[in-house]
Scaffold this active site. Structure first.
Site, PDB file in Angstrom:
ATOM      1  N   SER A  42       0.937  -1.252  -0.128  1.00  0.00           N
ATOM      2  CA  SER A  42       0.225   0.014   0.050  1.00  0.00           C
ATOM      3  C   SER A  42       0.872   1.287   0.015  1.00  0.00           C
ATOM      4  O   SER A  42       1.537   1.406   1.014  1.00  0.00           O
ATOM      5  CB  SER A  42      -0.984   0.035   1.353  1.00  0.00           C
ATOM      6  OG  SER A  42      -1.556   1.242   1.547  1.00  0.00           O
ATOM      7  N   SER A  43       0.895   2.069  -0.979  1.00  0.00           N
ATOM      8  CA  SER A  43       1.789   2.994  -1.079  1.00  0.00           C
ATOM      9  C   SER A  43       1.664   4.308  -0.151  1.00  0.00           C
ATOM     10  O   SER A  43       0.702   4.457   0.422  1.00  0.00           O
ATOM     11  CB  SER A  43       1.613   3.627  -2.674  1.00  0.00           C
ATOM     12  OG  SER A  43       2.121   2.787  -3.604  1.00  0.00           O
ATOM     13  N   MET A  44       2.729   5.054   0.008  1.00  0.00           N
ATOM     14  CA  MET A  44       2.760   6.292   0.914  1.00  0.00           C
ATOM     15  C   MET A  44       1.588   6.964   0.575  1.00  0.00           C
ATOM     16  O   MET A  44       1.462   7.332  -0.553  1.00  0.00           O
ATOM     17  CB  MET A  44       3.880   6.924   0.698  1.00  0.00           C
ATOM     18  CG  MET A  44       4.048   8.076   1.555  1.00  0.00           C
ATOM     19  SD  MET A  44       5.515   9.036   1.325  1.00  0.00           S
ATOM     20  CE  MET A  44       6.838   7.764   1.898  1.00  0.00           C
TER      21      MET A  44
END
Length: 336
Positions: A42-44
């Site tokens: 889950s990306s920043m």
């Protein structure tokens, strides 16, 4: 971390402005802690929002997302455009199924496709927007071919050597995608474009270092060429260059340089406090000198950041990186 066991910590992690690894080793590692290689995440949040801002979707746009991951990015697109206008492609069937379940639980129903993201998804093309949540070293020609003229492609791009930034490209009537980089990034590589680099032993065997290499000294510290933007500038100019590091004591290390054609190698030894550094080079190409030349060019241009660079491509390996203007291409060093 399991939400039911540590709900407070789980929510704290979810809302932190940091990436969260959700899969290791293409799903082969499932134990506690870390595996060898992160393969889904889950990306920043700030990265997600900056890329969606660059995508600049408008009502009625049809969007192709490459890399479903947790499904969060697809949910945001559905909320803005409606489920019927979002197609998301995920190569890992288990990851895709989990994302589909999460999306449905949140009342979103985009088309979730299990497939090879590098070839896009032609059945729903052409698209007005394409966004990739995995990095590439070559923009796939299929993405450009499945885009409307005027469509926007947002994708993390980086050379073999290292350094990476998000490119915002606009596709023209002739099938050329062009635009500037909008900022630094560090995404997992698209599986079909992962780097499979030759081992160090392939360059030296059956000998050991220094293996008859020519020795010299340099005033350029290996520590001065390791920043992400510096690696990007070097990698763009020497496209087949890659590096490795052997760590010693007290912060000392040996920087190794290799070419993907397995013809040449070089080392530069960093020792803290020294003004000169030992260099060894072997093969028909002087790789350290090529790196020094690439670094020198970047320094002479005023040490430009990612936002001053741009990319022009028709897809595949055919691309040109430029500085400030498409008519000012970054030099590619082919000297030996």
């Amino acid at each position: 971390m399991v939400r039911s066991e540590s709900p407070d910590l789980w929510w704290k992690a979810v809302y932190a402005d940091a990436p969260i690894t959700t899969q290791w080793d293409d799903g082969e590692y499932t134990g506690a802690g870390k595996g060898r290689m992160p393969t889904s995440s889950s990306s920043m949040p700030t990265m997600v929002f900056s890329m969606l801002s660059a995508l600049d979707v408008e009502a009625g746009n049809r969007v192709l997302e490459i890399g479903t991951g947790t499904g969060w990015n697809a949910a945001l697109l559905c909320r803005r455009l409606g489920d019927q206008n979002v197609v998301t492609v995920e190569i890992d069937a288990a990851v895709a199924q989990e994302a589909r379940s999460r999306l449905l639980a949140a009342d979103f129903d985009p088309e979730v496709v299990v497939g090879d993201g590098s070839v896009g998804y032609g059945l729903r093309s052409p698209y007005d927007r394409i966004i990739a949540t995995a990095s590439v070293g070559a923009i796939p020609s299929q993405w450009i071919g499945q885009a409307h003229p005027g469509a926007v492609i947002v994708a993390p791009w980086g050379p073999v050597y290292g350094g990476e930034a998000v490119a915002r490209l606009v596709v023209d009537e002739d099938g050329v995608a062009q635009g500037q980089f909008i900022g630094s990034s560090a995404f997992m590589r698209l599986r079909q474009q992962r780097k499979h680099l030759p081992p160090t032993g392939q360059f030296l065997a059956p000998k050991k270092w220094p293996a008859g290499a020519a020795k010299s000294k340099t005033a350029l510290s290996p520590d001065d060429v390791g920043d992400w933007i510096c690696m990007f500038a070097i990698g763009v100019q020497v496209p087949d260059l890659f590096c490795r590091v052997d760590w010693g004591e007290d912060g000392s290390y040996r920087l190794w340089l290799f070419d993907t054609g397995v013809t040449s190698w070089a080392t530069a030894d960093y020792v803290k406090g020294r003004a000169e550094f030992e260099v060894a080079q072997a093969g028909p190409r002087n790789l350290w000198e090529q790196l020094e030349g690439a670094y020198g060019w970047w320094h002479q241009q005023g040490r430009p950041g990612f936002e001053r660079f741009g990319l022009t491509t028709r897809g595949g390996p055919f691309r040109e990186v430029w500085l400030d203007d498409p008519n000012n291409p970054v030099p590619v060093r082919k000297d030996r």
